[in-house]
Design an enzyme around this catalytic site. Sequence first.
Site, PDB file in Angstrom:
ATOM      1  N   LYS B  79       0.840  -1.197   0.000  1.00 14.36           N
ATOM      2  CA  LYS B  79       0.000   0.000   0.000  1.00 14.36           C
ATOM      3  C   LYS B  79       0.873   1.244   0.000  1.00 14.36           C
ATOM      4  O   LYS B  79       1.890   1.293   0.717  1.00 14.36           O
ATOM      5  CB  LYS B  79      -0.913  -0.026   1.223  1.00 14.36           C
ATOM      6  CG  LYS B  79      -1.969   1.078   1.281  1.00 14.36           C
ATOM      7  CD  LYS B  79      -2.841   0.896   2.528  1.00 14.36           C
ATOM      8  CE  LYS B  79      -3.925   1.960   2.624  1.00 14.36           C
ATOM      9  NZ  LYS B  79      -4.731   1.802   3.845  1.00 14.36           N
ATOM     10  N   SER B 154      -9.516   2.007   3.103  1.00 17.27           N
ATOM     11  CA  SER B 154      -8.674   2.706   2.176  1.00 17.27           C
ATOM     12  C   SER B 154      -7.709   1.785   1.406  1.00 17.27           C
ATOM     13  O   SER B 154      -7.071   2.253   0.471  1.00 17.27           O
ATOM     14  CB  SER B 154      -7.858   3.776   2.894  1.00 17.27           C
ATOM     15  OG  SER B 154      -7.082   3.210   3.900  1.00 17.27           O
ATOM     16  N   SER B 178      -9.697  -0.361   7.304  1.00 19.46           N
ATOM     17  CA  SER B 178      -9.204  -0.181   5.940  1.00 19.46           C
ATOM     18  C   SER B 178      -8.492  -1.371   5.334  1.00 19.46           C
ATOM     19  O   SER B 178      -8.122  -1.296   4.158  1.00 19.46           O
ATOM     20  CB  SER B 178      -8.276   1.037   5.878  1.00 19.46           C
ATOM     21  OG  SER B 178      -9.029   2.221   6.018  1.00 19.46           O
TER      22      SER B 178
END
Lengths: 100, 478
Positions: B79, B154, B178
């Site tokens: 990420k 996210s 997330s």
Amino acid sequence: MTPAREELDRAADLARLRFTDAELERLARDLDDILKRVDELFQLDVADVPAFRHASAPAGPLRPDAAGADELMIPPSYIAPEWRDGFFTVPRLPTHTERG
Amino acid sequence: MSSVAHLRPVAEIARGDISAADVARSCMTTVVNGESGPARLNAFISFDYESAISQAERIDADAAGGASLPLRGLPVGVKDNICTLGLPTTCASRMLAAYRSPYDATAVARLRRAGAVIVGKTNLDEFAMGSSTATSAFGSTLNPHDRARVAGGSSGGSAAAVAAGLVPAALGSDTGGSVRQPAAFCGVTGIRPTYGRVSRYGLIAFASSLDQIGVLGRSVADAALLLEVISGADPHDATCAALPTDGIAAAADSGAASRPVVGVPAEYFTDGVHPDVRAACERAIEKLRAAGSEIRRVSLPHTHHAIAVYCTIAAAEASANLARFDGVRFGSRSAREAGADVPTQTRSAGFGAEVKRRIVLGTLALSGARGARSFDTACRVRSLIAQDFARAFDSGIDVLFTPTTPTPAFRADEDIRAYAAYSSDVFTAPASLAGLPAMSVPIGLSERLPIGGQIIAAHWREDIMIATAALLEERASS
């Protein structure tokens, strides 16, 4: 409770953010929705409730108590395109005066 | 060379049955093809074909020289709020569009030492603030199961990349859900560890008392192996616990033998839960019962305050953490306009609308008349939420089972703002607030959209959480 314009202006100033009037109006509506839920928390009697702390566990090893920065994984020249006498060179700000 | 060599179970790849270089070529060809043209999911912000092959060739050489590499050749997406050497770290923000980290996050360094190949940086909501990946400055990530739907957030890029078979595993971060929410929306396994299990060194901070690096994988076993590798004490993170990590991966093999006492909290099965989600959860509970687990109804009475508490604490911590992005210390400095100071100009131009909204909310929570009460009250109610969980676990419950999200993935064209934007985190935020380990596993479909079931365990009990997930996964295929 819709935050007052003065409240939003002050928060934006503290946060170093600039908004147009239209953006502030939209922000006020969005935050009103959230703050109504947050204000509900004030109805709870939490005077005797301690603030949250994470579960304790054995602490990990500490770094040596030694002066100096951590060794970089990569050379300083990789980080900045310009490097002189052990310092990074950056654009001069208008507030800086020439030094001899 | 198989075009799906990189999609074998992690353990098979790590055995070395196929060279790391061949696995990397398979993976990178898939990524390049998958992320090109109009059909792309936009799961990756950056990737480097040559670097991945080069890493893999070095790993093959090291393995031939006798090095022990538990993740030998495994391609992993990271990420893009987790620092990596050699690839940008943008947090999906204009503010950091040009940022190149001078170091690897500890979690990334551990993956590399174990022989993983860092393939690229996956898309996210800007600075991890969001539940859809739609706030990314580089465009939304699409859901591989329905391109008209969000991938979640996210960590939507990581979830979509794993679900679409671009990579077999990925790192994400989980503050209020997330990792778990996009895992549920995309039909993969996602683990959020106990707060303090994984070092946050190199994770660009959103909310420091809530953030944790998590893992996403195609199976419970894959995700558990990745978690074991990245876990453990770190001198660079004083909040990271010095606890043993061996046994985390092995827990995935003990699913069939586990008979956990499962608590089902009433507050997570409200009228707002989609009928297909409720039905999938009920089927999963019956599978656990049929496997020999005792099912108990429990109550977590402060659950409905969780989102308000989360909004306050996360935004307050974010306003402090993001103060460093001012065009002086960090951040892409905006061109100077007359009369405007550099930090205000830089921050106004560099942050997106959602980030600004949360920073202002956090600033309100920490200042003025409102601030004197908001943050303190939220921290105390957070204790009540944590005490609800503690009472359940102290009563003999091994794990709690809940829906991960109230609905399947929502449509990408839905304009969800303000409080409603947090609604898909309503079941994930409480465990985050309490610092508990929690994970999502696929438990069914709503038409073609995946549904995730959430398993929550007591602090440091990733073993029983993973064993229960493995049991559900094994029962789902039977």
